[in-house]
Design an enzyme around this catalytic site. Structure first.
Site, mmCIF file in Angstrom:
data_model
loop_
_atom_site.group_PDB
_atom_site.id
_atom_site.type_symbol
_atom_site.label_atom_id
_atom_site.label_comp_id
_atom_site.label_asym_id
_atom_site.label_seq_id
_atom_site.Cartn_x
_atom_site.Cartn_y
_atom_site.Cartn_z
ATOM 1 N N LYS A 1 0.864 -1.186 0.000
ATOM 2 C CA LYS A 1 0.000 0.000 0.000
ATOM 3 C C LYS A 1 0.896 1.231 0.000
ATOM 4 C CE LYS A 1 -3.872 1.784 2.807
ATOM 5 N NZ LYS A 1 -4.738 1.467 3.966
ATOM 6 N N SER B 1 -9.695 -1.161 6.986
ATOM 7 C CA SER B 1 -9.113 -0.980 5.654
ATOM 8 C C SER B 1 -8.326 -2.154 5.090
ATOM 9 C CB SER B 1 -8.221 0.254 5.636
ATOM 10 O OG SER B 1 -9.025 1.387 5.532
ATOM 11 N N SER C 1 -9.538 1.269 2.781
ATOM 12 C CA SER C 1 -8.673 2.072 1.947
ATOM 13 C C SER C 1 -7.574 1.268 1.251
ATOM 14 C CB SER C 1 -8.034 3.184 2.783
ATOM 15 O OG SER C 1 -7.240 2.622 3.823
HETATM 16 N N1 GLN Z 1 -13.097 3.215 6.119
HETATM 17 C C1 GLN Z 1 -12.590 3.711 7.359
HETATM 18 C C2 GLN Z 1 -12.332 5.191 7.233
HETATM 19 O O1 GLN Z 1 -12.728 5.739 6.283
HETATM 20 C C3 GLN Z 1 -11.368 2.962 7.752
HETATM 21 C C4 GLN Z 1 -10.137 3.430 7.108
HETATM 22 C C5 GLN Z 1 -8.925 2.646 7.522
HETATM 23 O O2 GLN Z 1 -9.032 1.592 8.148
HETATM 24 N N2 GLN Z 1 -7.760 3.190 7.191
HETATM 25 O O3 GLN Z 1 -11.753 5.810 8.056
#
Ligand code: GLN
Length: 505
Positions: free
Chosen positions: A79, A178, A154
């Site tokens: 990532k 994420s 993400s």
């Molecule tokens: N979808 C969640 C957010 O928007 C989690 C994001 C993550 O785990 N980095 O914050």
């Protein structure tokens, strides 16, 4: 099966038997990327030359008879919020579009010490804020099971790349789901380890009390192999916990007789897609069939308060962590028109308003607000107190159960552009965020399909009981076929539409 369809442990066996070379593998995956990444768009940066050189190097060492670890010669990708020395690290943001880190994250060094081959950096929601990879500054990534749909986020680039055979495994970060949510959307395995088990040194911070690094893999054995390589104490991360790390592959026994599994009642609720519910219920029956003792359990506070608590704590921490991106210390700086000058304050303001996208700005504003005087007690402090209650919910549940299970997400992978209201997307994290708030480990594994789209099951364990996750996940996986499915990489809805219009024409 093609090389790009194989898991790390399968490839490693072929390498040991000399039926394939390290170079064959890396070349095959690079070719796969060339063929399909124009459609999937998982990669932000591809380091082809470096990858080929690394593969050649491993091959030479192998030919000399060196004893190599299981991940040696296995192509992987990261990532784009993992710092990689000399390789651009963007967080999929304009703010870091051209940032080249002077050092690598500890976990990156660990994987390279294990002789894994780095293919490149993967797309993500900007600064890891989002659930669809649509908030990337560069482009959205697409779901390999249906290119009209999102891969989740993400870590959407990580999940899509592994599912599509563009990397054998990947690392992601998980602050509220994420890793697990994109793994579920792309039909692969994703694990968020216990807070403190894996070093975050060199991983760009989002919400430091919840961020954790973890693997995205094609099956559970690969997940254990990658966790073996990255887990462990790091003096460079003050939240890293100093304790012995077991060999996680030792827990892949397939035996779960008598394991006490709790199904979280509140997470089989109105908001759950009925088709996902059906697949999940079948998975529960499978676990019972395998000898687990399954019963209902309740997490009254965690199930209802976690999304609001998360959306106070995470933005609060993000507003502080992202303060460093000010046009002075890192990356992008706004430049005035010719002949004009900015004051220092104007320069800060322009840099941050042009360098960050809308979701990041929304979080920074929310975070600054909940920490501001007068609001701090009302929001931040209250959320911190409810956080303690959420942890207690889990502690109570673990008096009766070894692990808890839920669907990973309430819905199927959605269409690109479908979730325009941020609240819709925040709510889709409701089964994953409680785990981060409580600092627990959890894994998402494939548990079935609805109309060709994958569904994930989440297993949650007490802190540092990754062994239980591996035990249950592996037993389920080995008795079901889902992890062997590979995505078709095509558009479904728009193809159907095109077919429909042909008929009408
Ligand atoms: N979808 C969640 C957010 O928007 C989690 C994001 C993550 O785990 N980095 O914050």
């Amino acid at each position: 099966m093609d090389i790009f369809d194989l898991t790390a442990h399968e490839l490693s066996d072929l390498l040991k038997k000399r039926e394939i070379t390290d170079l064959d593998i890396t070349s095959a995956i690079l070719k796969r990327i060339q063929q399909i990444d124009g459609d999937v768009r998982a990669y932000v940066t591809i380091t082809e030359e470096n990858a080929l050189n690394a593969a050649r190097n491993v091959h030479e060492r192998r030919s000399k008879g060196d004893d190599l670890p299981p991940l040696a010669g296995i192509p992987m990708a990261l990532k784009d919020n993992f710092c990689t020395k000399g390789v651009r690290t963007t967080c999929s943001s304009r703010m870091l579009e051209n940032f080249i880190p002077p050092y690598s994250a500890t976990v990156v060094d660990k994987l390279l010490e294990n002789s894994a081959v780095l293919l490149g950096k993967l797309n993500m929601d900007e600064f890891a804020m989002g659930s669809s990879t649509e908030s990337s500054y560069f482009f959205p990534t697409r779901n390999p099971w249906d290119l009209d749909r999102v891969p989740g986020g993400s870590s959407g680039g990580s999940a899509a790349a592994v599912a599509a055979g563009e990397a054998v495994f990947a690392l992601g970060s998980d602050t509220g789901g994420s890793i697990r949510q994109p793994a579920a959307f792309c039909g692969i395995v994703g694990m968020k380890p216990t807070y403190g088990l894996v070093s975050r040194n060199g991983v760009v911070a989002f919400a430091s009390s919840m961020d954790q690094v973890g693997p995205l893999t094609k099956d559970v054995r690969d997940c254990a192999l990658v966790l073996n390589a990255i887990a462990g104490y790091d003096p460079l991360d003050s939240t890293s916990v100093n304790r012995n790390v077991p060999d996680y592959t030792a827990f892949l026994t397939g035996e779960i007789k008598g394991k006490r599994i709790g199904v979280v009642r509140e997470m089989i609720d109105d908001g759950l897609d009925s088709r996902v519910a059906e697949v999940f219920n079948n998975a529960v029956s499978k676990l019972e069939e395998l000898g687990a003792v399954v019963d209902e359990c309740s997490l009254p506070v965690a199930a209802t308060a976690s999304v609001p608590v998360y959306h106070i704590i995470a933005p609060a921490e993000a507003s502080s962590n992202l303060a460093r991106f000010d046009g002075v210390r890192y990356g992008f700086r706004a430049v005035p028109e010719k002949g004009k000058k900015y004051t220092l304050e104007e320069m800060y303001m322009k840099t941050r308003s042009e360098g960050f996208g809308p979701e990041v700005k929304r979080r920074i504003m929310m975070g600054t607000y909940v920490l501001s005087s007068g609001c701090y007690e009302k929001y931040y402090l209250k959320a911190a107190k409810v956080r303690t209650l959420i942890k207690k919910d889990f502690e109570q549940a673990y008096e009766r159960f070894d692990v808890l299970i839920t669907p990973t997400t309430p819905d199927l992978p959605f269409l690109l552009g479908e979730k325009v209201n941020p609240l819709d997307s925040y709510n889709s994290d409701k089964y994953t965020v409680p785990v981060n708030i409580a600092g627990l480990p959890a894994i998402s594994i494939p548990c079935g399909f609805v109309e060709g789209l994958p569904v994930g099951m989440q297993i949650i364990a007490p802190a540092f009981r990754e062994d239980s996750l591996f035990q249950v996940a592996y037993a389920f996986e080995q008795n079901t076929p889902y992890h062997r499915e590979r995505p078709p990489i095509k558009r479904r809805a728009s193809e159907e539409k095109a077919k429909g219009s042909d008929i009408n024409d």
